[in-house]
Write an enzyme that holds these catalytic residues in place. Structure first.
Site, mmCIF file in Angstrom:
data_model
loop_
_atom_site.group_PDB
_atom_site.id
_atom_site.type_symbol
_atom_site.label_atom_id
_atom_site.label_comp_id
_atom_site.label_asym_id
_atom_site.label_seq_id
_atom_site.Cartn_x
_atom_site.Cartn_y
_atom_site.Cartn_z
ATOM 1 N N LEU A 131 0.714 -1.046 0.068
ATOM 2 C CA LEU A 131 -0.004 0.048 0.055
ATOM 3 C C LEU A 131 0.945 1.163 0.082
ATOM 4 O O LEU A 131 1.922 1.110 0.430
ATOM 5 C CB LEU A 131 -0.850 -0.108 1.249
ATOM 6 N N ASP A 132 0.313 2.283 -0.552
ATOM 7 C CA ASP A 132 1.197 3.528 -0.501
ATOM 8 C C ASP A 132 1.295 4.053 1.009
ATOM 9 O O ASP A 132 0.527 3.586 1.981
ATOM 10 C CB ASP A 132 0.253 4.671 -1.273
ATOM 11 N N GLN A 133 2.354 4.811 1.223
ATOM 12 C CA GLN A 133 2.820 5.315 2.475
ATOM 13 C C GLN A 133 1.438 5.984 3.226
ATOM 14 O O GLN A 133 1.370 5.627 4.375
ATOM 15 C CB GLN A 133 3.583 6.391 2.381
#
Length: 295
Positions: A131-133
């Site tokens: 997942l993105d940050q």
């Protein structure tokens, strides 16, 4: 369901047949009638003494002690699911899955390493997807090599379903649809992606769960897993995520993209049972949704 038992570093199973031997040519096929078998890993284990026959049972060395390979860092994790083969963590916002450069701290990999160490589990860190940050939600980990191989295969074959919830800007004309638009790198911004004819195939299905004043609660499912896929596709549709300034969203109500991985569905690597895991919404998205509904 197959009757299996963990005995420290070994998995105990019934023999496929009374004459079964791990090094005979038909061993993989016979064992495959009981459990999913990664062929190369099975043969390697068998050649190294990692598969034994004892007391009418087959023993597989599936849980050797391993190093996490990341410096453990304390973080209170939200564990959504766990067994001997899998771990699902509800990732908070602002945390990278793993270090992007040497010495980076505060990653989910280090937090999971601490969790394993504090619970007496000598496991390597093996995430199955990312997942993105600043995206929250469910992240799946394999706790041994056997599970890793099988879950990676399930991901490639699109047998792992990921459902996301998002708060997107604007009023949707269609209440449901499919965005089939290839995604590639943005030549003018190294960390950005864009829809481009020469990009990689990318397909996102969406459904508007609730149309609000100037925004919508949207549920999305991915057929592909391109970098920033949901963010790029919704922006391309004219409905960037609230808070996603990289792709045209406004940060007036939220300082990060309003995106949450709310559910994972995957076949268990040993039993093949369909595991469905829900990841609770973070407080900032709950508060944002309540504020939008009150308008």
């Amino acid at each position: 369901m197959i009757a299996w038992k963990r005995k420290e570093e070994w998995l105990e199973l019934p023999l496929p047949n009374p004459d079964w031997k791990p090094l005979q040519p038909s061993a993989v096929e016979a064992m495959s009638a009981l459990i999913p078998v990664p062929r190369k890993l099975f043969l390697r284990l068998a050649s190294q003494g990692g598969i034994r026959v004892q007391g009418g049972k087959a023993l597989l060395h599936l849980f050797p002690r391993e190093s996490a390979a990341f410096a453990p860092e304390y973080c209170e994790l939200d564990i959504a699911y766990e067994d001997d083969f899998c771990l699902v963590v509800n990732k908070p916002a602002g945390m990278s899955i793993h270090p992007a450069e040497a010495g980076q701290q505060g990653t989910l990999a280090s937090a999971v390493a601490y969790y394993y160490a504090s619970t007496g589990q000598a496991c390597a860190i093996r995430h199955i997807h990312r997942l993105d940050q600043d995206t929250t939600g469910a992240v799946l980990y394999a706790k041994n090599e056997w599970a890793h191989v099988l879950l990676d295969e399930a991901m490639r074959e699109k047998r792992i379903d990921r459902t996301y919830a998002a708060l997107a800007q604007g009023v949707f004309r269609a209440k449901r649809g499919t965005i089939d638009a290839p995604i590639g790198r943005d030549r003018h911004h190294s960390g950005k992606r864009r829809v481009t004819p020469g990009g990689d195939a990318a397909v996102t299905h969406y459904r508007v769960k609730q149309q609000l004043k100037g925004a919508a609660l949207v549920e999305l499912e991915l057929e592909t897993g391109r970098t920033h896929q949901i963010r790029v596709h919704l922006s391309h549709l004219g409905h960037p995520l609230i808070g996603d300034t990289l792709y045209g969203g406004s940060a007036a109500l939220l300082k990060r993209q309003a995106l949450h991985g709310k559910q994972l569905r995957f076949p268990h690597p040993l039993t093949q049972e369909q595991i469905v895991v829900q990841a609770s919404w973070p407080e900032d998205l709950q508060n944002l949704l309540s504020a939008l509904q009150a308008k």
